[in-house]
Structure formats: structure tokens, C-alpha cells
Design an enzyme around this catalytic site. Structure first.
Site, short mmCIF file in Angstrom:
data_model
loop_
_atom_site.label_atom_id
_atom_site.label_comp_id
_atom_site.label_asym_id
_atom_site.label_seq_id
_atom_site.Cartn_x
_atom_site.Cartn_y
_atom_site.Cartn_z
N THR A 91 0.91 -1.43 -0.14
CA THR A 91 -0.24 -0.06 0.56
C THR A 91 1.20 0.86 0.11
O THR A 91 1.79 1.33 0.88
CB THR A 91 -1.03 0.14 1.42
OG1 THR A 91 -1.87 -1.06 1.05
CG2 THR A 91 -1.64 1.09 1.57
N GLU B 106 -5.57 -10.31 7.23
CA GLU B 106 -4.92 -11.29 8.14
C GLU B 106 -5.39 -12.16 8.42
O GLU B 106 -6.97 -12.31 8.77
CB GLU B 106 -4.11 -10.45 8.74
CG GLU B 106 -3.08 -9.66 7.94
CD GLU B 106 -1.41 -9.10 9.32
OE1 GLU B 106 -2.13 -10.12 9.95
OE2 GLU B 106 -1.42 -7.97 9.11
N LEU C 208 -19.95 -3.84 10.61
CA LEU C 208 -20.64 -3.27 11.49
C LEU C 208 -20.37 -3.81 13.26
O LEU C 208 -21.56 -4.02 13.73
CB LEU C 208 -21.82 -2.80 10.81
CG LEU C 208 -22.42 -2.09 9.67
CD1 LEU C 208 -23.68 -2.11 8.82
CD2 LEU C 208 -21.84 -0.50 9.74
N ALA D 233 -19.65 -3.65 16.29
CA ALA D 233 -19.19 -2.30 17.52
C ALA D 233 -18.08 -2.94 18.86
O ALA D 233 -18.19 -4.30 19.12
CB ALA D 233 -19.80 -1.56 18.45
N GLY E 56 -6.85 -1.97 14.33
CA GLY E 56 -6.09 -2.13 14.82
C GLY E 56 -4.84 -2.92 13.87
O GLY E 56 -5.75 -2.80 12.83
N CYS F 179 -2.38 -2.26 8.86
CA CYS F 179 -3.11 -1.36 7.87
C CYS F 179 -4.13 -0.08 8.34
O CYS F 179 -3.64 0.74 7.43
CB CYS F 179 -3.67 -2.28 6.96
SG CYS F 179 -2.92 -4.21 6.19
C1 UDX Z 1 -7.49 -4.74 5.89
C2 UDX Z 1 -8.04 -4.58 5.35
O1 UDX Z 1 -9.86 -5.44 5.21
C3 UDX Z 1 -7.75 -4.73 3.90
O2 UDX Z 1 -9.00 -5.38 2.99
C4 UDX Z 1 -6.57 -5.22 3.44
O3 UDX Z 1 -5.78 -5.83 2.19
C5 UDX Z 1 -5.60 -4.67 4.72
O4 UDX Z 1 -6.19 -4.05 5.58
P1 UDX Z 1 -6.77 -6.68 8.09
O5 UDX Z 1 -6.13 -5.44 8.25
O6 UDX Z 1 -6.61 -7.62 8.04
O7 UDX Z 1 -7.31 -6.44 6.35
O8 UDX Z 1 -8.37 -6.68 9.13
P2 UDX Z 1 -10.02 -6.75 9.15
O9 UDX Z 1 -10.00 -7.68 8.78
O10 UDX Z 1 -9.81 -5.78 8.12
O11 UDX Z 1 -9.78 -6.06 10.54
C6 UDX Z 1 -8.69 -4.99 10.85
C7 UDX Z 1 -9.32 -4.24 12.12
O12 UDX Z 1 -10.95 -3.68 12.33
C8 UDX Z 1 -9.64 -5.53 13.25
O13 UDX Z 1 -8.98 -4.85 14.15
C9 UDX Z 1 -10.58 -5.85 13.43
O14 UDX Z 1 -10.95 -6.27 14.82
C10 UDX Z 1 -11.55 -4.56 13.26
N1 UDX Z 1 -12.83 -4.38 12.96
C11 UDX Z 1 -13.52 -5.43 12.26
C12 UDX Z 1 -14.15 -3.45 13.66
O15 UDX Z 1 -13.24 -3.61 14.92
N2 UDX Z 1 -15.57 -4.10 13.49
C13 UDX Z 1 -15.98 -5.00 12.78
O16 UDX Z 1 -16.74 -4.64 11.72
C14 UDX Z 1 -14.53 -5.43 11.42
#
Ligand code: UDX
Length: 475
Positions: free
Chosen positions: A135, A182, A277, A279, A284, A287
Site C-alpha cells: 500500500t 490477515e 458494523l 461495534a 488495529g 493496515c
Molecule cells: C484490512 C482490510 O480488510 C484489507 O482489505 C486490507 O488489505 C488490509 O487491511 P486486516 O487489517 O487484516 O485487513 O483486518 P480486518 O479484518 O479488516 O480488521 C481490521 C481491524 O478492524 C481489526 O482490528 C478488527 O478487529 C476491526 N474490526 C473489523 C472491527 O472493529 N469491527 C468490524 O466490524 C470489522
């Protein structure tokens, strides 16, 4: 995935693909391409990492990755190297999958990206297509072109055909951002919603569209800056969805509404969709936090008002404070109390703790003088390296050991295995049966019926007042 599914679509004469950087993006990408039937040379300048990979052991947890690595070490379609220059010389299609960490000012640190571009420039032994997979902020591709021209001996021009270029062979730069989550990286590689290709020549477009044709998904072909910006915009939008529901969650607590029901109620609108969505204690990982900061920084550089995203960041940063306030609301004084933390990874399905909210919760509770008992199914080794055990930081081997004498259990990562815990056994092990659920993993009524005082995010502390959607409607 069996070989026949893909390998018959690749002409045998295709040169190996080179993947530079064998981390959370590079290794799944390299093995995914090998599974598509391509010969792939992976290179990383971390010799220890390459040695582990050569032994069939990825240096991070990702479901299915070890099996695919062993398979393609055996098939010969994946070869890991330490020598980046040798890999570049062997390949024609070169994916840049190196880290783009965040600088103190929020800007993406592109030093590793430039370093590999210089290696490519010095090893232009034939046409090269240099592809940004990591990225990077918009217009990075322009810098890559400049770098290759500047550091190569024969001063080639981008897109030049060998016929009329100077002595050096031609090259192209493209942007092909990854959208891998991930814990679901291979699923996302083989079943992407779309592939985005930012190109500046027909040759680059043909190479990329042919490469991804076996995936049978929409391929968005555009220019490099647009492709680079799509990536930042996607992650920023997903982060915004999360901060939106967390903002609504705080109001739900004040008015006795159920944020889970709100999420279902709005998510059934196909213009909104049910995903992202959930909560909780916020996002974290390596990315979202850094990509959001880099996107904001890019906008600021160009004088564009991205205050909306600054607020997304602000809401997310407040989650830790709100969660610790909830723990205080449950326990009154915290100093000296043993608390059990379930989950350390930044989300379920990974051992990655980078920018994990759990680390910020640990820091806040240590300042309160708590004794912390920690467990995570995958992230213990990485956490222990970062936060060594002490008499107040105790690493446990199971959730039940965590519960031993605890005055509360704090759920920080939504591992599926926590859903099936023996609640009666947990309760009997604890000093005080309090459960503070940072990911709304549990059903409030089930937990309360097991004799716990239960606190969660954005849901009434009494019987759930929310919408009980029928199974057909659940996401
Ligand atoms: C993200 C993007 O989804 C992915 O497309 C990109 O290539 C890299 O970054 P990732 O960081 O692996 O992927 O995790 P993701 O499943 O997106 O969750 C990111 C964070 O959001 C996590 O800490 C997760 O706990 C949090 N999250 C996710 C929420 O708090 N609520 C949600 O509804 C979804």
C-alpha cells in the site's frame, strides 16, 4: 486448490515471477501465484525469515499458508531467496511487497520501496514490469519510474520498446494493490471481490489481466495514481464504517438501544451491507491505522480537507479509554486486582499484534496497577517478546488459567474458541464473576444466566432490547 484448476492456463515459457518481501502480503501473494501455475521466486533480505520459509515454516500464522508453502516448495514453483538482485535478474514481472511503515508524522515510509526500485534499476537485464503490491500513496509510481531511470546505467525510458530505447531494456511500473485480510489472506487471494490494475502501457495491462484471468473476478483497469488511491480509499472507508458503528454504540448505551440490532437493522439495506458494523474496542492491525494516517497526510500535502477521516481516527483512539472506563464501572478500584485478558492479537485468525488495541488496554491497566493474566491462541510468542513476563504480567496456557482468581475477564479478541468456553468452570475459578466483552462476542442473556455480571459495548446491561432477526436475516 488443485493444480489443474489453473496451471493449464500458463504458457510454459513464462519467466518466473519475482516477489520482493515475504511478509503478510508477499508470502500469500507468492504462493497464490504459484498455485495459479506460475513459477515464483520470492526474495527477502531477512536471512532468518528466508531460512524459516525454506524449511517450510512461515514466520507468522495465516490459515492454510504452511500447507501451500510446503506444497510449492515441493512442486518447485516457489523458490525463496535472500539475494534480492538475483531474484530481480531472474524475473520479468516483479511485485513489490515490502513494508511501508508509518513515520512519526503519519506519512508512509517508502524507503524500502525505493530500495528495491534501485535494485531493479541496477539489474535491468531485460523488460521488467515493476508492480506496487504494498500500500503506497498516490503518485508513488511516478517516483518509481524516476528512480529506475535515475539509477539504471542505460537511462531507459518507461514504456520504451527495446527497438528504439537506449541501450537499456524497457520497463513499466504498475499498481496492483492487495486487499488481503490477515487470517483470510488466501481466501481473499483466490476469491477477490475485484482486482485493481493501475497501468501506463498496453503491455503492462495485458500482462496483469492475463495473470489474474484465472480468478474470474471483475478487473478494474485504470491509471497508477487511481489504483493507488483506490487502496487508501477502500481502507479508509472500512475504518469509517467501524468508527461509525462505534460512535452509534456509545449513544446506544445512553438510550438503552442494542447496537447489534442497529447494525443488523441498517446492514440489511444492501446499500450499506452488514459487514464491518461490529461495534467493539475498535480497529488495529498493520493496515487501517497507518493507511488512514497516510491518506490524511497525502490530502494535507495537497491542501484537501480530510477532517472526516481525522474524526474516524479520533473515535477509534477513544475506544480504549471507553473500555477501561467500563472496567472501572464494573470493578470500582482497579489497583492490585488480578484481571484476566482473553485475546491479544489485533483480531481473530492471526498472531499479529501490531497496533493491536489489546496492547493499549494492557498499557492502561498496567498504569492502574492491575495484575494481568494473559492468553491468546496464537499471539503469545509475539506478545511475550514485546512485553516480557513479570510478577504483574502473567502469561497463561489457557483461558481457565487466566480466570484463576481473576476479579474480571476482559474479552479483547473475538477468537471462536472463546465462544465455547465452559462458563460454569470459568465462574468457579474466578474471585469475582465479572465479564467485560470488548468485542460483543457473547450473548448477554447466556452469560448472565451463567451467573456473571456482564458488560459489553453498546448493548443494554439489562435483557437485550434489540431486534431479534430471524436466522434467514442474520449476516
Ligand atoms: C484490512 C482490510 O480488510 C484489507 O482489505 C486490507 O488489505 C488490509 O487491511 P486486516 O487489517 O487484516 O485487513 O483486518 P480486518 O479484518 O479488516 O480488521 C481490521 C481491524 O478492524 C481489526 O482490528 C478488527 O478487529 C476491526 N474490526 C473489523 C472491527 O472493529 N469491527 C468490524 O466490524 C470489522
Amino acid at each position: 486448490m488443485n493444480d489443474d484448476a489453473f496451471s493449464n492456463q500458463v504458457s510454459p515459457g513464462d519467466a518466473p515471477i519475482c516477489v520482493l518481501g515475504l511478509g503478510h502480503i508477499g508470502l500469500p501473494t507468492a504462493l497464490g501465484l504459484a498455485e495459479l501455475g506460475r513459477r515464483v521466486i520470492g526474495a527477502d533480505d531477512d536471512a532468518a525469515k528466508v531460512r524459516l520459509i525454506r524449511a517450510g515454516e512461515p514466520n507468522f500464522y495465516e490459515p492454510g499458508l504452511t500447507e501451500l508453502l510446503v506444497k510449492h516448495l515441493k512442486s518447485g514453483r516457489f523458490e525463496p531467496l535472500e539475494d534480492v538482485a538475483a531474484a530481480v535478474r531472474a524475473g520479468s514481472i516483479i511485485f513489490i511487497c515490502v513494508g511501508t511503515p508509518q513515520k512519526a508524522n503519519g506519512q508512509a515510509d517508502l524507503g524500502q520501496v525505493e530500495a528495491v526500485a534501485q535494485v531493479v534499476a541496477r539489474n535491468l537485464n531485460g523488460y521488467k514490469l515493476l508492480i506496487e503490491k504494498s500500500t503506497v500513496p498516490a503518485i508513488t509510481a511516478q517516483w518509481l519510474k524516476r528512480t529506475i531511470v535515475r539509477y539504471s546505467s542505460g537511462k531507459p525510458q518507461p514504456g520504451d520498446e527495446p527497438a528504439h530505447s537506449s541501450s537499456a531494456p524497457a520497463f513499466d511500473v504498475a499498481s496492483n494493490p492487495e486487499f488481503l485480510r490477515e487470517g483470510k489472506a488466501l481466501e481473499d487471494f483466490f476469491h477477490p471481490n475485484r482486482v485493481v490494475c493501475g497501468v501506463e502501457s498496453d503491455r503492462a495491462r495485458e500482462i496483469l489481466t492475463k495473470l489474474y484471468a484465472p480468478l474470474n473476478c471483475p478487473i478494474v483497469v485504470t491509471n497508477t495514481s487511481t489504483a493507488e488511491l483506490i487502496k487508501h480509499a477502500a481502507n479508509a472507508f472500512l475504518s469509517m464504517k467501524i468508527s461509525f458503528i462505534n460512535m452509534v454504540s456509545d449513544l446506544c448505551e445512553k438510550v438503552g438501544a442494542d447496537v447489534g440490532a442497529v447494525a443488523r437493522g441498517i446492514g440489511l439495506d444492501n446499500r450499506i451491507g452488514p459487514q464491518f458494523l461490529d461495534a467493539g474496542i475498535g480497529y488495529g492491525g498493520y493496515c487501517f491505522p497507518k493507511d488512514l494516517r497516510a491518506f490524511i497526510h497525502l490530502a494535507e500535502e495537497h491542501g484537501v480537507d480530510f477532517s472526516l477521516l481525522q474524526e474516524v481516527e479520533h473515535i477509534n483512539q477513544n475506544r480504549v479509554e471507553r473500555f477501561v472506563a467500563k472496567v472501572r464501572q464494573a470493578l470500582w478500584n482497579l489497583g492490585g486486582k488480578p484481571l484476566g485478558l482473553l485475546g491479544l492479537a489485533f483480531k481473530a485468525g492471526t498472531d499479529d499484534i501490531r497496533e493491536a488495541v489489546s496492547l493499549k488496554v494492557i498499557e492502561a491497566l498496567r498504569e492502574e496497577g492491575c495484575i494481568l493474566r494473559l492468553y491468546d491462541p496464537q499471539a503469545m510468542p509475539l506478545t511475550q517478546r514485546l512485553i516480557p513476563p513479570t510478577d504483574k504480567i502473567i502469561y497463561c496456557t489457557s483461558p481457565y488459567e487466566v480466570a484463576q482468581g481473576a476479579h474480571a475477564l476482559l474479552l479483547l479478541t473475538e477468537w471462536e474458541e472463546f465462544r465455547g468456553l465452559d462458563l460454569a468452570r470459568l465462574r468457579n475459578l474466578m474471585e469475582v464473576p465479572v465479564l467485560v466483552d470488548g468485542r460483543n462476542l457473547f450473548d448477554p442473556d447466556t452469560i448472565r444466566q451463567a451467573g456473571f455480571e456482564y458488560f459489553s459495548m453498546g448493548r443494554p446491561d439489562t435483557k437485550s432490547a434489540g431486534l431479534h432477526s430471524t436466522p434467514a436475516q442474520t449476516k
